[in-house]
Design a protein around this motif. Structure first.
Motif, short mmCIF file in Angstrom:
data_model
loop_
_atom_site.label_atom_id
_atom_site.label_comp_id
_atom_site.label_asym_id
_atom_site.label_seq_id
_atom_site.Cartn_x
_atom_site.Cartn_y
_atom_site.Cartn_z
N SER A 77 0.83 -1.18 -0.10
CA SER A 77 -0.03 0.08 -0.01
C SER A 77 0.87 1.27 -0.11
N ARG A 78 2.21 1.25 0.29
CA ARG A 78 2.88 2.38 0.17
C ARG A 78 2.83 2.95 -1.01
N ALA A 125 -1.10 9.26 -5.11
CA ALA A 125 -2.01 10.47 -4.41
C ALA A 125 -1.21 11.44 -3.66
N ARG A 126 0.10 11.40 -3.87
CA ARG A 126 0.89 12.35 -3.15
C ARG A 126 0.44 12.66 -1.60
N VAL A 127 0.45 11.70 -0.85
CA VAL A 127 -0.10 11.73 0.55
C VAL A 127 1.04 11.09 1.52
N PRO A 128 1.36 11.55 2.45
CA PRO A 128 2.06 11.01 3.73
C PRO A 128 1.80 9.72 3.87
N VAL A 129 2.85 8.67 3.86
CA VAL A 129 2.55 7.28 4.52
C VAL A 129 3.44 6.96 5.51
N LEU A 130 2.96 6.65 6.69
CA LEU A 130 3.70 6.07 7.83
C LEU A 130 3.53 4.73 8.11
N GLU A 131 4.57 4.23 8.67
CA GLU A 131 4.67 2.72 8.78
C GLU A 131 5.18 2.64 10.26
N PRO A 132 4.40 2.43 11.29
CA PRO A 132 4.78 2.67 12.47
C PRO A 132 5.51 1.22 12.88
N ASP A 133 6.60 1.23 13.92
CA ASP A 133 7.10 0.03 14.36
C ASP A 133 6.63 -0.05 15.81
N GLY A 134 6.90 -1.18 16.78
CA GLY A 134 6.41 -1.34 17.89
C GLY A 134 6.68 -0.26 18.86
N ARG A 151 -4.56 16.81 3.12
CA ARG A 151 -4.89 15.73 2.59
C ARG A 151 -4.92 14.58 3.24
N ILE A 152 -5.47 13.50 2.90
CA ILE A 152 -5.56 12.31 3.58
C ILE A 152 -4.16 11.67 3.94
N ALA A 153 -3.94 10.92 5.09
CA ALA A 153 -2.63 10.20 5.27
C ALA A 153 -2.86 8.87 5.36
N ILE A 154 -2.16 8.06 5.22
CA ILE A 154 -2.12 6.53 5.12
C ILE A 154 -1.22 6.09 6.25
N VAL A 155 -1.75 5.20 6.94
CA VAL A 155 -0.94 4.43 8.01
C VAL A 155 -0.99 3.01 7.76
N ARG A 156 0.29 2.33 7.21
CA ARG A 156 0.35 1.03 6.94
C ARG A 156 0.87 0.04 7.81
N VAL A 157 0.07 -0.92 8.21
CA VAL A 157 0.20 -1.98 9.05
C VAL A 157 0.29 -3.40 8.51
N THR A 158 1.03 -4.27 9.33
CA THR A 158 1.15 -5.58 8.66
C THR A 158 1.01 -6.54 9.90
N PRO A 159 0.78 -7.92 9.65
CA PRO A 159 0.46 -8.72 10.57
C PRO A 159 1.66 -8.87 11.81
#
Length: 418
Positions: free
Chosen positions: A105-106, A112-121, A140-148
């Motif tokens: 998803s990044r 869309a030229r939107v900020p994407v964040l992928e937090p760690d623990g 604009r909308i922002a995206i937070v990407r998470v994984t299992p």
């Protein structure tokens, strides 16, 4: 605690409302925050944008393939702006454990030229709040990407205080081209934001990237980074901010604006909306011209088929063409009626695609009879005055039927800043 619980707590702290279409790996997360289930993911984002117009922060929780359905309003919001923050929390199923496909998803950050964040623990709480702040800072909308892996990990809770920022809608004096230019300037500022974010950090020789779009570090650092999924950061390590080319185009400098055809059958309805100072969300298509002089009743537009859901949580009045409703607005109208949300949905029914060459459109009434719409002739001013009022409760659909004159073209008016 598990990452899923920490993420749920962070969302509840930072967001006022939550929407979802459940799916692995985020179904349980959506349940933890009490997210409302919507007809589809696009409707969820449109509800969130309506909340934003009303000053409420909103989170949308979807799985990776669900993000595809959000693409149209996601891209439109970058140029059109928003007020309170909107964040899409997307769960990427990296091994197709419960999905048909694998998707990273990044890449929507680039689309869309939107900020994407992928937090760690170590950064879940601060990253969620930073996403809302970035949404408001860059409008604009922002995206937070998470994984299992993150959702299942043991993590500390890292609460972050909520800020009081506010975004802004696009300057109404800008043309659509000017809005895109202005958005590019904010995109350039996003690069500096990502490069200086305290969420990105070294632990020994290991660089932890949390603001993953725009890329947060020098190319040589990103070339060595470990990533979950495709080598997104390595692929984008040489990214440069968009070049700025002069001032964003304004109606006043261009000298004209566009409006409805001279003999448009819907002039009486638009005049009533303007006279009553009724503000609407506008669909792409002819309805978008209601944002321009002489009527100026349109508050915002987020793409074809978007006005219904945005208005239902926003200004309460949607202005759509019959094709926009058929294209992708029907799912939103169904959802609005199911929830009983207060909405006046105005459909300009001319049985044609007015902006794309006049191609024929089926009669909308056969598809929305279940909504018990009020049907008015476009030239029946008395009926229009009775119908174009806010419902006391729940939704009401008004279909205004008119015939476009053959060979007509949208008018070009000298722009006067009133």
């Amino acid at each position: 605690m598990k990452g899923e619980e920490a993420l749920a707590r962070a969302i509840l702290r930072s967001a006022d409302r939550c929407y979802t279409v459940p799916g692995y790996p985020v179904s349980d997360l959506a349940g933890r925050v009490g997210a409302a289930i919507t007809a589809n993911e696009k409707v969820a984002v449109e509800y969130a944008l309506g909340d934003s117009l009303s000053g409420r922060r909103a989170a949308v929780i979807v799985k990776h393939v669900g993000l595809n359905a959000c693409a149209d309003p996601l891209v439109h919001a970058t140029a059109q702006g928003l007020r309170a923050g909107v964040v899409i929390v997307v769960g990427d199923d990296l091994r197709a454990a419960a999905s048909d496909v694998v998707q990273d998803s990044r890449y929507y950050g680039e689309v869309a030229r939107v900020p994407v964040l992928e937090p760690d623990g170590e950064t879940i709480g601060p990253a969620v709040e930073a996403a809302f702040e970035a949404s408001e800072t860059f409008s604009r909308i922002a995206i937070v990407r998470v994984t299992p892996g993150l959702l299942d990990a043991d993590v500390p809770e890292t609460p972050a205080p909520r800020s009081g920022r506010e975004g802004s809608l696009a300057d109404p004096g800008l043309t659509m081209a000017g809005r895109a230019q202005a958005a590019d300037r904010r995109t350039a500022a996003m690069v500096a934001w990502s490069r200086t974010s305290p969420l990105n950090r070294y632990e020994g020789d290991v660089f932890h990237a949390v603001t993953v779009y725009p890329p947060p570090a020098d190319p040589d650092v990103l070339a060595r980074i470990l990533e979950a999924g495709r080598p997104f950061l390595r692929e984008h390590r040489l990214l440069e901010p968009p070049a700025t080319t002069g001032e964003p185009e304004r109606f006043s400098a261009r000298g004209y604006s566009r409006t409805f055809c001279r003999d448009c059958p819907f002039h009486p309805a638009l005049a009533i909306l303007s006279e009553r100072r009724m503000r609407t969300t506008c669909d792409a298509g002819c309805a978008i011209l209601a944002m321009n002089p002489p009527y100026r009743v349109g508050l915002a537009t987020y793409g074809l088929g978007s006005s219904v859901a945005v208005a239902a949580t926003g200004p309460g009045i949607a202005l759509a063409g019959d094709y926009a409703l058929l294209h992708s607005g029907l799912a939103a109208l169904i959802d609005v009626y199911e929830r009983g949300l207060p909405l006046l949905c105005i459909v300009l029914a001319n049985n044609r695609m007015g902006m794309t060459g006049g191609h024929p459109v089926p009669d909308i009434l056969r598809y929305i009879a279940w909504a018990d719409p009020v049907v008015c002739a476009a030239d029946d001013t008395g009926a229009l005055r009775r119908a174009l009022t806010l419902p006391e409760e729940g939704p009401r659909t008004v279909v205004i039927k008119g015939t476009c004159p053959e060979g007509a073209h949208h008018e070009t008016l000298e722009y006067r800043d009133l």
